[in-house]
Design a protein around this motif. Sequence first.
Motif, PDB file in Angstrom:
ATOM      1  N   ILE A  24      -8.143   3.349   9.269  1.00 44.96           N
ATOM      2  CA  ILE A  24      -6.914   4.006   8.817  1.00 44.96           C
ATOM      3  C   ILE A  24      -5.669   3.246   9.279  1.00 44.96           C
ATOM      4  O   ILE A  24      -4.620   3.284   8.637  1.00 44.96           O
ATOM      5  CB  ILE A  24      -6.866   5.468   9.312  1.00 44.96           C
ATOM      6  CG1 ILE A  24      -5.845   6.289   8.511  1.00 44.96           C
ATOM      7  CG2 ILE A  24      -6.553   5.531  10.793  1.00 44.96           C
ATOM      8  CD1 ILE A  24      -5.869   7.770   8.867  1.00 44.96           C
ATOM      9  N   VAL A  25      -5.789   2.533  10.405  1.00 45.91           N
ATOM     10  CA  VAL A  25      -4.632   1.866  10.986  1.00 45.91           C
ATOM     11  C   VAL A  25      -4.208   0.643  10.168  1.00 45.91           C
ATOM     12  O   VAL A  25      -3.019   0.315  10.103  1.00 45.91           O
ATOM     13  CB  VAL A  25      -4.936   1.457  12.443  1.00 45.91           C
ATOM     14  CG1 VAL A  25      -3.826   0.599  13.024  1.00 45.91           C
ATOM     15  CG2 VAL A  25      -5.131   2.700  13.296  1.00 45.91           C
ATOM     16  N   ASN A  26      -5.172  -0.029   9.546  1.00 46.58           N
ATOM     17  CA  ASN A  26      -4.875  -1.309   8.908  1.00 46.58           C
ATOM     18  C   ASN A  26      -3.737  -1.230   7.895  1.00 46.58           C
ATOM     19  O   ASN A  26      -2.848  -2.089   7.867  1.00 46.58           O
ATOM     20  CB  ASN A  26      -6.135  -1.858   8.227  1.00 46.58           C
ATOM     21  CG  ASN A  26      -7.124  -2.416   9.234  1.00 46.58           C
ATOM     22  OD1 ASN A  26      -6.860  -3.404   9.904  1.00 46.58           O
ATOM     23  ND2 ASN A  26      -8.265  -1.766   9.347  1.00 46.58           N
ATOM     24  N   VAL A  27      -3.765  -0.198   7.041  1.00 47.05           N
ATOM     25  CA  VAL A  27      -2.755  -0.136   5.981  1.00 47.05           C
ATOM     26  C   VAL A  27      -1.365   0.214   6.515  1.00 47.05           C
ATOM     27  O   VAL A  27      -0.381   0.064   5.804  1.00 47.05           O
ATOM     28  CB  VAL A  27      -3.157   0.879   4.887  1.00 47.05           C
ATOM     29  CG1 VAL A  27      -4.365   0.398   4.117  1.00 47.05           C
ATOM     30  CG2 VAL A  27      -3.405   2.253   5.479  1.00 47.05           C
ATOM     31  N   VAL A 143     -15.405   5.488   6.891  1.00 47.07           N
ATOM     32  CA  VAL A 143     -15.063   4.100   6.576  1.00 47.07           C
ATOM     33  C   VAL A 143     -14.428   4.015   5.195  1.00 47.07           C
ATOM     34  O   VAL A 143     -13.449   3.299   4.977  1.00 47.07           O
ATOM     35  CB  VAL A 143     -16.319   3.210   6.647  1.00 47.07           C
ATOM     36  CG1 VAL A 143     -16.027   1.826   6.080  1.00 47.07           C
ATOM     37  CG2 VAL A 143     -16.808   3.094   8.086  1.00 47.07           C
ATOM     38  N   ALA A 144     -14.996   4.769   4.235  1.00 49.32           N
ATOM     39  CA  ALA A 144     -14.525   4.685   2.846  1.00 49.32           C
ATOM     40  C   ALA A 144     -13.133   5.279   2.662  1.00 49.32           C
ATOM     41  O   ALA A 144     -12.291   4.708   1.974  1.00 49.32           O
ATOM     42  CB  ALA A 144     -15.521   5.379   1.917  1.00 49.32           C
ATOM     43  N   VAL A 145     -12.875   6.419   3.279  1.00 47.92           N
ATOM     44  CA  VAL A 145     -11.609   7.112   3.007  1.00 47.92           C
ATOM     45  C   VAL A 145     -10.478   6.671   3.929  1.00 47.92           C
ATOM     46  O   VAL A 145      -9.318   6.992   3.669  1.00 47.92           O
ATOM     47  CB  VAL A 145     -11.771   8.654   3.116  1.00 47.92           C
ATOM     48  CG1 VAL A 145     -12.866   9.140   2.210  1.00 47.92           C
ATOM     49  CG2 VAL A 145     -12.013   9.090   4.562  1.00 47.92           C
ATOM     50  N   GLY A 146     -10.806   5.923   5.005  1.00 46.19           N
ATOM     51  CA  GLY A 146      -9.787   5.528   5.966  1.00 46.19           C
ATOM     52  C   GLY A 146      -8.577   4.847   5.356  1.00 46.19           C
ATOM     53  O   GLY A 146      -7.435   5.288   5.560  1.00 46.19           O
ATOM     54  N   PRO A 147      -8.760   3.765   4.588  1.00 44.86           N
ATOM     55  CA  PRO A 147      -7.588   3.094   4.003  1.00 44.86           C
ATOM     56  C   PRO A 147      -6.805   3.982   3.039  1.00 44.86           C
ATOM     57  O   PRO A 147      -5.573   3.919   2.997  1.00 44.86           O
ATOM     58  CB  PRO A 147      -8.207   1.897   3.273  1.00 44.86           C
ATOM     59  CG  PRO A 147      -9.511   1.660   3.948  1.00 44.86           C
ATOM     60  CD  PRO A 147     -10.007   3.016   4.339  1.00 44.86           C
ATOM     61  N   VAL A 148      -7.514   4.817   2.261  1.00 43.99           N
ATOM     62  CA  VAL A 148      -6.837   5.688   1.301  1.00 43.99           C
ATOM     63  C   VAL A 148      -6.010   6.745   2.029  1.00 43.99           C
ATOM     64  O   VAL A 148      -4.829   6.975   1.710  1.00 43.99           O
ATOM     65  CB  VAL A 148      -7.851   6.354   0.358  1.00 43.99           C
ATOM     66  CG1 VAL A 148      -7.143   7.271  -0.628  1.00 43.99           C
ATOM     67  CG2 VAL A 148      -8.651   5.296  -0.398  1.00 43.99           C
ATOM     68  N   LEU A 149      -6.628   7.396   3.030  1.00 47.48           N
ATOM     69  CA  LEU A 149      -5.912   8.414   3.791  1.00 47.48           C
ATOM     70  C   LEU A 149      -4.756   7.797   4.570  1.00 47.48           C
ATOM     71  O   LEU A 149      -3.645   8.350   4.611  1.00 47.48           O
ATOM     72  CB  LEU A 149      -6.880   9.117   4.749  1.00 47.48           C
ATOM     73  CG  LEU A 149      -6.289  10.226   5.624  1.00 47.48           C
ATOM     74  CD1 LEU A 149      -5.670  11.320   4.770  1.00 47.48           C
ATOM     75  CD2 LEU A 149      -7.362  10.806   6.555  1.00 47.48           C
ATOM     76  N   GLY A 150      -5.000   6.637   5.183  1.00 50.18           N
ATOM     77  CA  GLY A 150      -3.940   5.966   5.923  1.00 50.18           C
ATOM     78  C   GLY A 150      -2.778   5.593   5.023  1.00 50.18           C
ATOM     79  O   GLY A 150      -1.609   5.757   5.394  1.00 50.18           O
ATOM     80  N   GLY A 151      -3.084   5.110   3.820  1.00 51.18           N
ATOM     81  CA  GLY A 151      -2.031   4.758   2.878  1.00 51.18           C
ATOM     82  C   GLY A 151      -1.240   5.964   2.419  1.00 51.18           C
ATOM     83  O   GLY A 151      -0.003   5.920   2.320  1.00 51.18           O
ATOM     84  N   ALA A 152      -1.950   7.073   2.157  1.00 52.38           N
ATOM     85  CA  ALA A 152      -1.276   8.286   1.695  1.00 52.38           C
ATOM     86  C   ALA A 152      -0.352   8.849   2.771  1.00 52.38           C
ATOM     87  O   ALA A 152       0.790   9.236   2.496  1.00 52.38           O
ATOM     88  CB  ALA A 152      -2.304   9.330   1.281  1.00 52.38           C
ATOM     89  N   LEU A 153      -0.840   8.875   4.021  1.00 53.76           N
ATOM     90  CA  LEU A 153      -0.015   9.408   5.111  1.00 53.76           C
ATOM     91  C   LEU A 153       1.189   8.515   5.378  1.00 53.76           C
ATOM     92  O   LEU A 153       2.305   8.993   5.600  1.00 53.76           O
ATOM     93  CB  LEU A 153      -0.860   9.549   6.377  1.00 53.76           C
ATOM     94  CG  LEU A 153      -1.917  10.659   6.377  1.00 53.76           C
ATOM     95  CD1 LEU A 153      -2.790  10.556   7.609  1.00 53.76           C
ATOM     96  CD2 LEU A 153      -1.253  12.029   6.321  1.00 53.76           C
ATOM     97  N   THR A 154       0.965   7.198   5.361  1.00 56.59           N
ATOM     98  CA  THR A 154       2.053   6.269   5.651  1.00 56.59           C
ATOM     99  C   THR A 154       3.115   6.309   4.560  1.00 56.59           C
ATOM    100  O   THR A 154       4.322   6.313   4.844  1.00 56.59           O
ATOM    101  CB  THR A 154       1.503   4.842   5.811  1.00 56.59           C
ATOM    102  OG1 THR A 154       0.507   4.823   6.838  1.00 56.59           O
ATOM    103  CG2 THR A 154       2.607   3.874   6.178  1.00 56.59           C
ATOM    104  N   ALA A 293      -0.022   3.280   0.245  1.00 51.79           N
ATOM    105  CA  ALA A 293      -0.941   4.070  -0.579  1.00 51.79           C
ATOM    106  C   ALA A 293      -1.595   3.205  -1.646  1.00 51.79           C
ATOM    107  O   ALA A 293      -2.812   3.313  -1.896  1.00 51.79           O
ATOM    108  CB  ALA A 293      -0.208   5.240  -1.235  1.00 51.79           C
ATOM    109  N   GLN A 294      -0.824   2.344  -2.270  1.00 51.93           N
ATOM    110  CA  GLN A 294      -1.382   1.464  -3.293  1.00 51.93           C
ATOM    111  C   GLN A 294      -2.371   0.473  -2.691  1.00 51.93           C
ATOM    112  O   GLN A 294      -3.422   0.192  -3.289  1.00 51.93           O
ATOM    113  CB  GLN A 294      -0.239   0.719  -3.995  1.00 51.93           C
ATOM    114  CG  GLN A 294       0.648   1.608  -4.854  1.00 51.93           C
ATOM    115  CD  GLN A 294       1.911   0.890  -5.320  1.00 51.93           C
ATOM    116  OE1 GLN A 294       2.418  -0.004  -4.650  1.00 51.93           O
ATOM    117  NE2 GLN A 294       2.425   1.292  -6.483  1.00 51.93           N
ATOM    118  N   ALA A 295      -2.064  -0.060  -1.517  1.00 49.01           N
ATOM    119  CA  ALA A 295      -2.985  -0.976  -0.849  1.00 49.01           C
ATOM    120  C   ALA A 295      -4.270  -0.264  -0.450  1.00 49.01           C
ATOM    121  O   ALA A 295      -5.377  -0.812  -0.600  1.00 49.01           O
ATOM    122  CB  ALA A 295      -2.311  -1.580   0.380  1.00 49.01           C
ATOM    123  N   GLY A 296      -4.145   0.970   0.049  1.00 46.95           N
ATOM    124  CA  GLY A 296      -5.331   1.732   0.433  1.00 46.95           C
ATOM    125  C   GLY A 296      -6.259   1.991  -0.734  1.00 46.95           C
ATOM    126  O   GLY A 296      -7.484   1.906  -0.604  1.00 46.95           O
TER     127      GLY A 296
END
Length: 470
Positions: A24-27, A143-154, A293-296
């Motif tokens: 989640i942190v990456n994005v 693992v799958a939702v981490g980037p999407v959730l991180g992008g949405a929150l950010t 969010a788009q990157a996630g």
Amino acid sequence: MARKWWTLVAVVAGVFMLVLDITIVNVALPDIRDDFHSSLSDLQWVIDAYALALAAGLLTGGSLADLWGRRRLYAVGTAVFTIGSLLCGLATGPLFLALARAGQGIGGAVVWATSLALLSQAFQGRERGLAFGIYGGVLGIAVAVGPVLGGALTSGLSWHWIFWVNVPIGVAVVAITLLKLEESRNPTAARPDWTGFVLFSAGLSLLLYGLINAADGWSQAKVWGTLVGAAVLLAAFLLLERRAAHPMLDLSLFRKPTFNGGLVAAFGLNASIYALITYLVLYLQQDLHFSPAQAGLRLLALTGAMFVASTTAGRLSSAVPVRLMISVGFVLIAVGIALMTGVKDSSTWTHLLAGMIVSGAGAGMVTVPLASTAVGVVAPAQAGVASGVNATARQVGLATAIAVLGTVFTTRSEHHGFASGLNLILWIGAVVALVSAVLSALLIRQKDFVPPPVRPAPADTAAQPEAAGA
């Protein structure tokens, strides 16, 4: 609800936070960089501080849990992780954030080291298989939702919320753990190897510090000084472990080639595709100007493929040899990363798409048999230690690769541009995966696996074949 199911809820929720926090942190890294006016080395420490604390604390966390009580340590570890998450969200600068991330890692190490022991204590027989299946499935979802959730929150709130989202979950897990779970401990557990813990932690910290600062030039005295210091401390650690009555690291485990093959695979998995995720995110957001969010959403091609492939690999694990699955998985990772190379200033994100899918599928294919390799070559009494060593190798692989790739990327991109730097580290990741494929195929042997204990059949069942034969 029975206590064992409360145990499953607490363990799954706690470990979900840990795995989610890795991806989640990456994005959010570009936003953190902009807020703090951080350098790339500052961003590397945001990742590495967490991985370093996890790597250093896993083996000691398991020992403390056996000695002081697994339920108690699980609650303490979750509380420390939750407080660390709160502090991460309140961070006012890169140093504050890196230290808070280290706090997360310390708590996370205890949670990770204790989770499977709690499940093993609560579940028996076929229900244990069901519990472990749910546990593995939830990890894949995280693992799958981490980037999407991180992008949405950010994008929707701010990067602070990728950490604050852990707080209510952590509070609930601590409450369930203290109110609903049964306590268990190992009555013969030895005291933790604190000297080994200090030597290993200090040695790995100096190694990462030297590698990250090498981005400003290898000729610096502080780079060579810290690298030499790291070598001395890590050598002293191995010497101590060889002579200690109750070592933090049981060196006898390394006598089996398959155990070493599992460590190579664990290190190689995180040092290749997982370490590259950080730089793929920077490319998507910094060079292609996507929002978090788009990157996630675009990274879902990678993490989604991991989840699908790991689910499929779980079904194939009983029919396909472990060595074949791991080595073929690494070949797919190498091929996928190679497909992502050739990035140009005019490239679009779809240039990465095929490579993300292929490398993600390879990573998912490696993950499931890697878990069985970690514990399948030792006696059941050593399973916890073996699993901890394997998990430590994964975190060391991530931390050192982030440091090395960051140094190479910075040096290359300063002279030849972002795309050139990205292409170079992609090729390095592909080579790491290919070497891991070869070494895994050479070292992992079916004959090293310890057969599961055979339970005697009931008397009436045992008599049935004779009756049928008569």
